[in-house]
Structures are given as C-alpha cells and as structure tokens.
Design a protein around this motif. Structure first.
Motif, PDB file in Angstrom:
ATOM      1  N   TRP A   2       0.831  -1.200   0.000  1.00 27.73           N
ATOM      2  CA  TRP A   2       0.000   0.000   0.000  1.00 27.73           C
ATOM      3  C   TRP A   2       0.869   1.255   0.000  1.00 27.73           C
ATOM      4  N   ALA A   3       1.906   1.271   0.828  1.00 27.42           N
ATOM      5  CA  ALA A   3       2.778   2.448   0.900  1.00 27.42           C
ATOM      6  C   ALA A   3       3.458   2.698  -0.447  1.00 27.42           C
ATOM      7  N   ALA A   4       3.931   1.658  -1.087  1.00 24.16           N
ATOM      8  CA  ALA A   4       4.585   1.809  -2.388  1.00 24.16           C
ATOM      9  C   ALA A   4       3.602   2.313  -3.431  1.00 24.16           C
ATOM     10  N   SER A   5       2.390   1.756  -3.431  1.00 22.80           N
ATOM     11  CA  SER A   5       1.403   2.187  -4.415  1.00 22.80           C
ATOM     12  C   SER A   5       1.019   3.648  -4.204  1.00 22.80           C
ATOM     13  N   ARG A   6       0.907   4.076  -2.951  1.00 21.35           N
ATOM     14  CA  ARG A   6       0.593   5.477  -2.650  1.00 21.35           C
ATOM     15  C   ARG A   6       1.734   6.392  -3.101  1.00 21.35           C
ATOM     16  N   LYS A  33       0.115  -2.325 -13.063  1.00 22.01           N
ATOM     17  CA  LYS A  33      -0.217  -3.614 -13.673  1.00 22.01           C
ATOM     18  C   LYS A  33       0.484  -4.751 -12.945  1.00 22.01           C
ATOM     19  N   ALA A  34       1.765  -4.554 -12.640  1.00 24.09           N
ATOM     20  CA  ALA A  34       2.528  -5.600 -11.970  1.00 24.09           C
ATOM     21  C   ALA A  34       2.002  -5.873 -10.565  1.00 24.09           C
ATOM     22  N   LEU A  35       1.725  -4.820  -9.815  1.00 28.63           N
ATOM     23  CA  LEU A  35       1.245  -4.991  -8.442  1.00 28.63           C
ATOM     24  C   LEU A  35      -0.149  -5.600  -8.416  1.00 28.63           C
ATOM     25  N   ALA A  36      -1.050  -5.102  -9.251  1.00 28.43           N
ATOM     26  CA  ALA A  36      -2.406  -5.654  -9.292  1.00 28.43           C
ATOM     27  C   ALA A  36      -2.366  -7.126  -9.689  1.00 28.43           C
ATOM     28  N   GLY A  37      -1.547  -7.455 -10.669  1.00 25.54           N
ATOM     29  CA  GLY A  37      -1.422  -8.852 -11.092  1.00 25.54           C
ATOM     30  C   GLY A  37      -0.915  -9.742  -9.982  1.00 25.54           C
ATOM     31  N   GLN A  38       0.082  -9.270  -9.252  1.00 23.31           N
ATOM     32  CA  GLN A  38       0.639 -10.061  -8.152  1.00 23.31           C
ATOM     33  C   GLN A  38      -0.379 -10.228  -7.027  1.00 23.31           C
ATOM     34  N   LEU A  39      -1.066  -9.154  -6.665  1.00 28.49           N
ATOM     35  CA  LEU A  39      -2.058  -9.246  -5.592  1.00 28.49           C
ATOM     36  C   LEU A  39      -3.195 -10.194  -5.970  1.00 28.49           C
ATOM     37  N   LEU A  40      -3.671 -10.091  -7.197  1.00 28.60           N
ATOM     38  CA  LEU A  40      -4.752 -10.976  -7.621  1.00 28.60           C
ATOM     39  C   LEU A  40      -4.297 -12.432  -7.691  1.00 28.60           C
ATOM     40  N   ALA A  41      -3.024 -12.644  -7.978  1.00 27.80           N
ATOM     41  CA  ALA A  41      -2.491 -14.010  -8.030  1.00 27.80           C
ATOM     42  C   ALA A  41      -2.404 -14.655  -6.645  1.00 27.80           C
ATOM     43  N   ILE A  42      -2.226 -13.851  -5.608  1.00 28.27           N
ATOM     44  CA  ILE A  42      -2.088 -14.421  -4.257  1.00 28.27           C
ATOM     45  C   ILE A  42      -3.371 -14.343  -3.441  1.00 28.27           C
ATOM     46  N   GLN A  43      -4.428 -13.803  -4.041  1.00 29.94           N
ATOM     47  CA  GLN A  43      -5.697 -13.708  -3.329  1.00 29.94           C
ATOM     48  C   GLN A  43      -6.261 -15.105  -3.085  1.00 29.94           C
ATOM     49  N   ASP A  44      -6.796 -15.332  -1.898  1.00 32.80           N
ATOM     50  CA  ASP A  44      -7.390 -16.617  -1.553  1.00 32.80           C
ATOM     51  C   ASP A  44      -8.661 -16.817  -2.376  1.00 32.80           C
ATOM     52  N   GLU A  46     -11.112 -18.977  -2.115  1.00 37.41           N
ATOM     53  CA  GLU A  46     -12.345 -19.259  -1.372  1.00 37.41           C
ATOM     54  C   GLU A  46     -12.909 -18.046  -0.654  1.00 37.41           C
ATOM     55  N   SER A  47     -12.061 -17.374   0.110  1.00 35.92           N
ATOM     56  CA  SER A  47     -12.547 -16.271   0.944  1.00 35.92           C
ATOM     57  C   SER A  47     -12.400 -14.905   0.283  1.00 35.92           C
ATOM     58  N   GLY A  48     -11.544 -14.804  -0.721  1.00 32.41           N
ATOM     59  CA  GLY A  48     -11.292 -13.521  -1.361  1.00 32.41           C
ATOM     60  C   GLY A  48     -10.327 -12.648  -0.576  1.00 32.41           C
ATOM     61  N   SER A  49      -9.804 -13.180   0.511  1.00 35.72           N
ATOM     62  CA  SER A  49      -8.918 -12.400   1.377  1.00 35.72           C
ATOM     63  C   SER A  49      -7.463 -12.508   0.933  1.00 35.72           C
ATOM     64  N   PHE A  50      -6.645 -11.701   1.563  1.00 35.28           N
ATOM     65  CA  PHE A  50      -5.203 -11.701   1.352  1.00 35.28           C
ATOM     66  C   PHE A  50      -4.557 -11.938   2.705  1.00 35.28           C
ATOM     67  N   VAL A  51      -3.484 -12.693   2.746  1.00 37.12           N
ATOM     68  CA  VAL A  51      -2.788 -12.923   4.007  1.00 37.12           C
ATOM     69  C   VAL A  51      -1.346 -13.326   3.714  1.00 37.12           C
ATOM     70  N   ALA A  67      -7.313  -5.420   4.034  1.00 40.30           N
ATOM     71  CA  ALA A  67      -7.531  -3.972   4.001  1.00 40.30           C
ATOM     72  C   ALA A  67      -6.396  -3.267   3.253  1.00 40.30           C
ATOM     73  N   TYR A  68      -5.165  -3.629   3.561  1.00 38.38           N
ATOM     74  CA  TYR A  68      -4.029  -3.016   2.866  1.00 38.38           C
ATOM     75  C   TYR A  68      -4.011  -3.389   1.386  1.00 38.38           C
ATOM     76  N   ALA A  69      -4.317  -4.630   1.075  1.00 41.48           N
ATOM     77  CA  ALA A  69      -4.314  -5.068  -0.322  1.00 41.48           C
ATOM     78  C   ALA A  69      -5.378  -4.317  -1.120  1.00 41.48           C
ATOM     79  N   LEU A  70      -6.549  -4.129  -0.524  1.00 39.86           N
ATOM     80  CA  LEU A  70      -7.612  -3.405  -1.223  1.00 39.86           C
ATOM     81  C   LEU A  70      -7.256  -1.932  -1.429  1.00 39.86           C
ATOM     82  N   GLN A  71      -6.567  -1.339  -0.462  1.00 40.53           N
ATOM     83  CA  GLN A  71      -6.115   0.045  -0.634  1.00 40.53           C
ATOM     84  C   GLN A  71      -5.078   0.122  -1.758  1.00 40.53           C
ATOM     85  N   ALA A  72      -4.182  -0.849  -1.807  1.00 40.52           N
ATOM     86  CA  ALA A  72      -3.181  -0.870  -2.875  1.00 40.52           C
ATOM     87  C   ALA A  72      -3.854  -1.068  -4.228  1.00 40.52           C
TER      88      ALA A  72
END
Length: 81
Positions: A2-6, A33-44, A46-51, A67-72
């Motif tokens: 999130w900090a990097a994206s901001r 594009k790179a960050l969104a792709g990476q975050l979507l690749a690691i999203q759970d 079943e739950s849609g969460s990130f951890v 929360a941080y992933a969604l802000q990013a």
C-alpha cells in the motif's frame, strides 16, 4: 504494497526502469499492472482475502492484510483508468 502504491501514485509515476538482474535484461515496469497482477495471483480463491504467513507486524491477520491489499488495488485502479 500500500505504501509503495501510494508513493508511486502521489509522484505521478506510471513506469520505472527495472535494472538488469543476473541473466535478465533491464526492463520498464508498469507498477500498477505488476502490483495488481501479483495481488490478484495471491488472493485466496475461497474467501477472497489476502494474508501473509509471516506473523511479524500482524501480517498473518487476514483482515489487516486484506484492508491493505484493497487500498493498494485502489491506487492501481486510479493509475490504470
């Protein structure tokens, strides 16, 4: 993330030069594009969460990480639209 994206968003930076790594050429990277792709690749799926499994700084808390992933992702969206 999130900090990097901001920071990239606030600076108006869309791309940056990635220096050459061993055996790899230098490349331009569109950070949103790179960050969104990476975050979507690691999203759970079943739950849609990130951890992150690392408990340091609460990174193993799915609510906090999501929360941080969604802000990013929101910063990525603003840059990509």
């Amino acid at each position: 993330t999130w900090a990097a994206s901001r920071a990239f968003s606030a600076a108006g930076v869309a791309e940056f030069d990635m220096p050459a790594a061993e055996g790899q050429p230098a490349a331009k990277v569109h950070w949103a594009k790179a960050l969104a792709g990476q975050l979507l690749a690691i999203q759970d799926a079943e739950s849609g969460s990130f951890v992150n499994k690392d408990p340091r700084w609460g990174e193993d808390d799915a609510v906090l990480c999501t929360a941080y992933a969604l802000q990013a992702l929101s910063e990525c969206y603003k840059t990509l639209k």
